[in-house]
Design an enzyme around this catalytic site. Structure first.
Site, PDB file in Angstrom:
ATOM      1  N   GLY A  11      36.755  45.764  38.784  1.00  0.00           N
ATOM      2  CA  GLY A  11      37.182  45.681  40.066  1.00  0.00           C
ATOM      3  C   GLY A  11      37.036  44.020  40.747  1.00  0.00           C
ATOM      4  N   ASN A  13      39.217  41.916  40.798  1.00  0.00           N
ATOM      5  CA  ASN A  13      40.379  41.697  41.413  1.00  0.00           C
ATOM      6  C   ASN A  13      40.449  42.278  42.790  1.00  0.00           C
ATOM      7  OD1 ASN A  13      42.349  39.544  40.298  1.00  0.00           O
ATOM      8  ND2 ASN A  13      41.678  40.696  38.479  1.00  0.00           N
ATOM      9  N   MET A  89      44.196  50.146  33.307  1.00  0.00           N
ATOM     10  CA  MET A  89      44.343  50.177  31.932  1.00  0.00           C
ATOM     11  C   MET A  89      45.037  50.961  31.247  1.00  0.00           C
ATOM     12  SD  MET A  89      43.050  46.978  31.863  1.00  0.00           S
ATOM     13  CE  MET A  89      43.020  46.459  30.419  1.00  0.00           C
ATOM     14  N   LEU A  92      51.614  52.862  33.081  1.00  0.00           N
ATOM     15  CA  LEU A  92      52.428  53.797  34.078  1.00  0.00           C
ATOM     16  C   LEU A  92      53.624  54.021  33.335  1.00  0.00           C
ATOM     17  CD1 LEU A  92      51.816  52.501  37.598  1.00  0.00           C
ATOM     18  CD2 LEU A  92      50.727  54.395  36.575  1.00  0.00           C
ATOM     19  N   ASN A 106      51.501  43.919  39.418  1.00  0.00           N
ATOM     20  CA  ASN A 106      50.328  44.023  38.412  1.00  0.00           C
ATOM     21  C   ASN A 106      49.943  42.511  37.940  1.00  0.00           C
ATOM     22  OD1 ASN A 106      48.519  44.964  36.232  1.00  0.00           O
ATOM     23  ND2 ASN A 106      50.062  44.332  34.611  1.00  0.00           N
ATOM     24  N   HIS A 108      48.172  39.994  34.989  1.00  0.00           N
ATOM     25  CA  HIS A 108      47.926  40.094  33.718  1.00  0.00           C
ATOM     26  C   HIS A 108      47.182  38.900  33.100  1.00  0.00           C
ATOM     27  CE1 HIS A 108      48.190  41.784  29.588  1.00  0.00           C
ATOM     28  NE2 HIS A 108      48.796  40.152  29.413  1.00  0.00           N
TER      29      HIS A 108
HETATM   30  C1  GAR Z   1      41.805  41.418  34.778  1.00  0.00           C
HETATM   31  O1  GAR Z   1      41.453  40.218  33.895  1.00  0.00           O
HETATM   32  C2  GAR Z   1      42.989  41.843  34.560  1.00  0.00           C
HETATM   33  O2  GAR Z   1      44.044  40.633  34.651  1.00  0.00           O
HETATM   34  C3  GAR Z   1      43.057  42.585  33.589  1.00  0.00           C
HETATM   35  O3  GAR Z   1      42.216  43.220  33.617  1.00  0.00           O
HETATM   36  C4  GAR Z   1      41.075  42.520  34.132  1.00  0.00           C
HETATM   37  C5  GAR Z   1      40.485  43.345  35.187  1.00  0.00           C
HETATM   38  O4  GAR Z   1      39.437  42.614  35.973  1.00  0.00           O
HETATM   39  N1  GAR Z   1      44.369  43.283  33.255  1.00  0.00           N
HETATM   40  C6  GAR Z   1      45.045  43.721  32.163  1.00  0.00           C
HETATM   41  O5  GAR Z   1      44.636  43.130  31.118  1.00  0.00           O
HETATM   42  C7  GAR Z   1      46.215  44.587  32.380  1.00  0.00           C
HETATM   43  N2  GAR Z   1      47.067  44.595  31.452  1.00  0.00           N
HETATM   44  P1  GAR Z   1      38.698  43.451  37.089  1.00  0.00           P
HETATM   45  O6  GAR Z   1      38.492  44.649  36.889  1.00  0.00           O
HETATM   46  O7  GAR Z   1      37.511  42.495  37.408  1.00  0.00           O
HETATM   47  O8  GAR Z   1      39.668  42.846  38.313  1.00  0.00           O
END
Ligand code: GAR
Length: 202
Positions: A11, A13, A89, A92, A106, A108
């Site tokens: 979390g 982000n 993760m 949807l 989203n 990525h």
């Molecule tokens: C982030 O790097 C995000 O870009 C990635 O998961 C991580 C979550 O980090 N998302 C994906 O790979 C989606 N396909 P966080 O939980 O610290 O925000």
């Protein structure tokens, strides 16, 4: 604009969005944080910020459809106008995206369309790219295929491993995700088919 966040793990982000929101620089109201993981640090971060947090555990539902329906109903009750996926993760389903009457965005950790799916940073290193980065995009019915809103590059160094590259990318994720959301909320983002145009100065 009322926004909810779905997150599966750490979390960070979400935290950057909360920090900007609390600092007055993210013009949304964060009305809920949902997770498919009871142990998600994202739920703790939401609770600390006083945002209603709720876990939707996959094992409590007979199938993906009923799981998603519960999430959709919860989002509707919250009056959500923007759904933000931040490290959520689970893909949807097309039916979820069709039913959501609000934009879903989203982030990525790659320069899409390169390296969609899981372990994007590892894919990038194994491919041997010299530049990596992250992408904020609208979610469509495919996996990481939706129209691109913002991208930011970072260099890849010879000595990088997955951790060092992920950390460098994450830092810019925390900058471009709030920025993309600001642009959407201020009506600066126009979406026509695959093409997204940003009107920064109008
Ligand atoms: C982030 O790097 C995000 O870009 C990635 O998961 C991580 C979550 O980090 N998302 C994906 O790979 C989606 N396909 P966080 O939980 O610290 O925000």
């Amino acid at each position: 604009m009322k926004a909810a966040v779905l997150a599966s793990g750490r979390g960070s982000n979400l935290q950057s969005l909360i920090d900007e929101w609390q600092g007055g620089s993210l013009p949304v109201e964060l009305v809920g944080v949902g997770s498919d993981n009871i142990n998600a640090q994202a739920l703790v971060r939401a609770a600390k910020a006083g945002i209603p947090a709720r876990a939707f555990l996959r094992e409590n539902y007979s199938d993906k459809e009923s799981h998603e329906l519960d999430i959709l109903n919860w989002l509707e009750e919250l009056g959500v106008e923007l759904l933000i996926l931040a490290g959520y993760m689970r893909v949807l389903s097309p039916s979820f995206i069709r039913q959501a009457e609000y934009p879903v965005v989203n982030i990525h950790p790659s320069l899409l369309p390169a390296f969609p799916g899981l372990h994007a940073q590892k894919q990038a290193l194994e491919y041997g790219v010299k530049v990596a980065g992250c992408t904020v995009h609208f979610v469509d019915e495919g996996m990481d295929t939706g129209p691109i809103i913002l991208q930011q590059t970072v260099p890849v160094f010879d000595e990088d491993n997955v951790d060092t590259l992920s950390e460098r990318i994450l830092k810019v994720e925390h900058e471009i995700y709030p920025e993309a959301i600001r642009l959407i909320v201020f009506g600066k983002v126009k979406r026509e088919g695959r093409k997204v145009t940003i009107y920064r100065h109008s």
